[in-house]
Design a protein around this motif. Structure first.
Motif, mmCIF file in Angstrom:
data_model
loop_
_atom_site.group_PDB
_atom_site.id
_atom_site.type_symbol
_atom_site.label_atom_id
_atom_site.label_comp_id
_atom_site.label_asym_id
_atom_site.label_seq_id
_atom_site.Cartn_x
_atom_site.Cartn_y
_atom_site.Cartn_z
ATOM 1 N N TRP A 1 0.855 -1.178 0.000
ATOM 2 C CA TRP A 1 0.000 0.000 0.000
ATOM 3 C C TRP A 1 0.896 1.233 0.000
ATOM 4 C CZ3 TRP A 1 -1.258 3.236 4.514
ATOM 5 C CH2 TRP A 1 -2.266 4.165 4.240
ATOM 6 N N LEU A 2 0.768 2.071 -1.002
ATOM 7 C CA LEU A 2 1.498 3.333 -1.088
ATOM 8 C C LEU A 2 3.011 3.157 -1.091
ATOM 9 C CD1 LEU A 2 -0.550 5.563 1.386
ATOM 10 C CD2 LEU A 2 -0.588 5.664 -1.082
ATOM 11 N N LEU B 1 4.854 1.477 0.842
ATOM 12 C CA LEU B 1 5.266 1.628 2.246
ATOM 13 C C LEU B 1 5.979 0.379 2.736
ATOM 14 C CD1 LEU B 1 2.325 3.130 4.310
ATOM 15 C CD2 LEU B 1 4.632 4.015 4.132
ATOM 16 N N MET C 1 9.456 3.629 9.373
ATOM 17 C CA MET C 1 8.509 3.602 8.262
ATOM 18 C C MET C 1 9.180 4.251 7.056
ATOM 19 S SD MET C 1 4.674 5.120 8.020
ATOM 20 C CE MET C 1 5.189 6.715 7.426
ATOM 21 N N ARG D 1 8.714 5.213 2.909
ATOM 22 C CA ARG D 1 7.839 5.283 1.729
ATOM 23 C C ARG D 1 8.677 5.699 0.525
ATOM 24 N NH1 ARG D 1 2.430 8.902 0.589
ATOM 25 N NH2 ARG D 1 1.968 7.962 -1.416
ATOM 26 N N PHE E 1 8.843 7.195 -3.136
ATOM 27 C CA PHE E 1 8.143 8.043 -4.105
ATOM 28 C C PHE E 1 8.858 7.932 -5.458
ATOM 29 C CE2 PHE E 1 7.304 9.926 0.037
ATOM 30 C CZ PHE E 1 5.937 10.109 -0.019
ATOM 31 N N ARG F 1 10.626 9.953 -7.178
ATOM 32 C CA ARG F 1 11.982 10.513 -7.252
ATOM 33 C C ARG F 1 12.725 10.478 -5.926
ATOM 34 N NH1 ARG F 1 9.282 14.399 -10.504
ATOM 35 N NH2 ARG F 1 9.017 15.754 -8.729
ATOM 36 N N SER F 2 12.122 9.977 -4.889
ATOM 37 C CA SER F 2 12.786 10.071 -3.589
ATOM 38 C C SER F 2 12.260 9.004 -2.627
ATOM 39 C CB SER F 2 12.546 11.462 -3.000
ATOM 40 O OG SER F 2 11.160 11.684 -2.892
ATOM 41 N N LEU G 1 11.473 8.615 1.578
ATOM 42 C CA LEU G 1 11.334 9.321 2.847
ATOM 43 C C LEU G 1 11.155 8.286 3.947
ATOM 44 C CD1 LEU G 1 10.959 12.103 4.256
ATOM 45 C CD2 LEU G 1 8.532 11.895 3.784
#
Lengths: 379, 238
Positions: A259-260, A262, A282, A284, A286, A288-289, A291
């Motif tokens: 999910w996402l 993550l 946690m 995640r 993205f 281009r990156s 986090l």
């Protein structure tokens, strides 16, 4: 006049047989050579009963899930009637897992007759695959040098440069090191590391990593890590001993819920200052990156940090070479701590990168970005 | 000649204003999405990050009230509905000999979670402000009103669009700032311009927010009717 006819027919048969054998023999090297020409290493190809198995090391894509799409399309061009493709991505010449793709459905997806989601649901991701050999374009003996500019705002502005190098020595074995210099502002904690690292599968389910060498302020020591990887989660046990720190023993459970993009990691144990505690991270991913946020609470204090890593240099890395120099990413780190120790000077996990590269959800999520046309395969 | 320059300047401003985006949420002076000094229940887009800088004059500052504060912050939305703010607060004119910087600097964090109810319903949010101060942990900042504003606040918010006006009502649990009820009103006048009005802690703040593009926001406010507050932020997709 039967003899000339028989002679002609047998010659024709022989020529056909030779041609068919030539075709069968040449398809395999063609695919391997094509993959090598695209920058893949340790390439091995096996075709058996309609199943095409391809082992490869990818050192040019920043995400392994992208390389899978490229290798798959290249294989499909060489074997247009294959019933099944099995891809074996490797790190240090040890296969991490296998991704199996049905040939007919792949061709339907290529033709636009099947949606990304339908096709992705047919992919099978497994751990502990068989190893293939012999392999072309060996990655052994190449030196990778990464340059990472760094800075710190904590206690004043510091600018630094970190050099990270690694070289494959044998199957599963590599040498790696890290140094850091502060060239402006207050000096940062000295980071120096030089290790020999060996990783391989133990039996059918467990992957292990052993590391020996010099670990910054910890001094000489060793680290042992054991992982039980599954399709969307894994369990890892890590223990480390160094001259100037307490033995470390940490258990971590990593979950990728699909999910996402993550990933959640929960863990606990005893840390380098002899303190006991627990941690949660946690992450995640993205486009281009990446986090991530980490919380660590032990009997000595509390540490909260956020790390943002923005990918520099585009999707692809420079091609592999005897000496490859690459500018790395510049992470933004924000840290709030009730105490600060040298705990990060010992590598956190050697299996982390190996395992997270082949989570089933990550592979399936990458399907919409896989190349579709044959033009892209030949690039 | 002067008349021509005036006309050119007016045309340039008109062009700039016509391209300006409609008013959207923007970070407050010190980070979280909101008005000037108080957060609102608005939530930026998932997977975005804002980098900003803010200034608050000495009589209305957060840390060490006789010194102006400057804020450098990163404001991220790592998950849908979750906003995380990490910031450095620089106390201008107050020197800390333990660090090689001209001014005292503290690190703080804030989080806000907002839940979107069905269309037409108000938006609710919960949050923690200043939940971690590195210098409070080190004993350099205490809970003494007047010398320090460090003070964790748990807060809840309820916000609703009422035509061109967005109204947010909140309640905070801090000892000095964001203690009790507060409200934030934003009147979106179009062309990226908004008027801001806040009431809380028996003070009134008012100011303007200008968003020339969807990514950029500039805010100026008259804080507690006695001090200037300024901020600008730039938002990008991760």
């Amino acid at each position: 006049m039967p003899r000339p006819f028989a002679c002609r027919s047998s010659s024709l048969l022989l020529a056909l047989l030779f041609w068919s054998q030539l075709g069968a023999a040449s398809a395999m090297p063609d695919l391997a050579q094509h993959l090598v020409s695209k920058g893949y290493q340790d390439v091995a190809v096996l075709e058996s009963d309609g199943t095409v198995t391809v082992a490869f090391t990818d050192q040019t894509h920043r995400r392994l899930s992208r390389a899978l799409g490229d290798v798959l399309q290249t294989a499909a061009v060489s074997y247009p009637t294959a019933t099944r493709f099995e891809l074996l991505p490797q790190v240090d010449r040890i296969a991490l897992g296998s991704v199996t793709v049905p040939g007919e459905e792949y061709r339907r997806w290529q033709a636009g007759e099947m949606s990304d989601r339908e096709f992705a649901s047919l992919l099978e991701v497994r751990r502990h695959p068989a190893q293939l050999s012999p392999r072309q374009a060996p990655s052994i003996g190449q030196l990778d040098l990464g340059l990472y500019p760094g800075y710190s705002l904590f206690g004043g502005l510091s600018l630094s440069l970190q050099e990270e190098w690694q070289m494959g020595l044998a199957d599963g074995l590599r040498a790696e090191g890290l140094t850091q210099q502060t060239f402006l502002g207050p000096p940062l904690a000295a980071v120096r590391r030089a290790n020999l690292c060996y990783a391989n599968w133990l039996g059918n389910r467990l992957i292990s990593s052993a590391r020996l060498g010099y670990f910054s302020s910890g001094g000489w020591g060793g680290q042992l890590e054991l992982g039980l990887p599954l399709s969307t989660m894994d369990l890892r046990l890590l223990t480390a001993w160094t001259e100037h720190a307490y033995p470390e023993a940490i258990a971590r459970f990593r979950l990728q819920p699909g999910w996402l993009d993550l990933a959640l990691t929960l863990g606990g144990g005893t840390y380098l200052d002899g303190d006991w505690g627990y941690e949660a991270t946690m992450t995640r991913t993205f486009p281009r990156s990446t986090l991530s946020g980490t919380m660590l609470k032990t009997s000595l204090g509390f540490d909260l940090r956020a790390i943002l890593v923005i990918a520099l240099g585009g999707e692809n890395r420079p091609p592999a070479a005897p000496l490859r120099i690459e500018a790395g990413n510049w992470p933004l780190v924000y840290q709030a701590e009730a105490y600060n120790t040298g705990r990060t000077l010992v590598p956190v996990s050697d299996l982390e990168a190996r395992e997270q590269a082949l989570y089933a959800d990550e592979v399936r999520d990458a399907v919409p970005r896989w190349p579709r046309s044959s033009c892209e395969a030949s690039r | 000649m002067a008349h021509r320059n005036t006309l050119l300047a007016a045309a340039w401003i008109a062009l700039f204003v016509s391209w300006a985006s409609p008013g959207k949420a923007a970070p407050m002076l010190a980070g979280l999405e909101g008005g000037l000094d108080y957060p609102t229940s608005e939530m930026p887009e998932d997977g975005t990050l804002a980098v900003g800088i803010g200034y608050l004059g000495s009589q209305a500052s957060y840390l060490f009230s006789s010194y102006p504060n400057r804020f450098y912050y990163v404001n991220a939305v790592p998950l849908p509905g979750l906003e995380v703010n990490a910031r450095f607060t620089e106390v201008l004119g107050l020197h800390d000999p333990s660090i090689q910087l001209p001014n005292f600097v503290d690190r703080l964090m804030a989080v806000k979670w907002s839940h979107m109810l069905p269309a037409g319903w108000p938006r609710i949010a919960l949050g923690l402000s200043d939940l971690f101060s590195i210098n409070e942990q080190n004993g350099l900042i205490g809970y003494v009103p007047g010398s320090s504003r460090y003070d964790i606040a748990a807060f809840c918010l309820l916000g609703q669009d009422l035509g061109p006006v967005r109204l947010d009502m909140g309640y905070g649990t801090a000892k000095t700032r964001m203690s009790g009820g507060f409200m934030v009103a934003q009147w979106r006048m179009g062309h990226g311009l908004s008027a801001l009005f806040e009431y809380g802690d028996q003070h009134v703040n008012w100011g303007l927010c200008y968003q020339p593009t969807a990514n950029l926001s500039v805010k100026a406010g008259w804080m507690q009717a006695k001090e200037l507050g300024l901020a600008t932020a730039f938002r990008v997709s991760l």
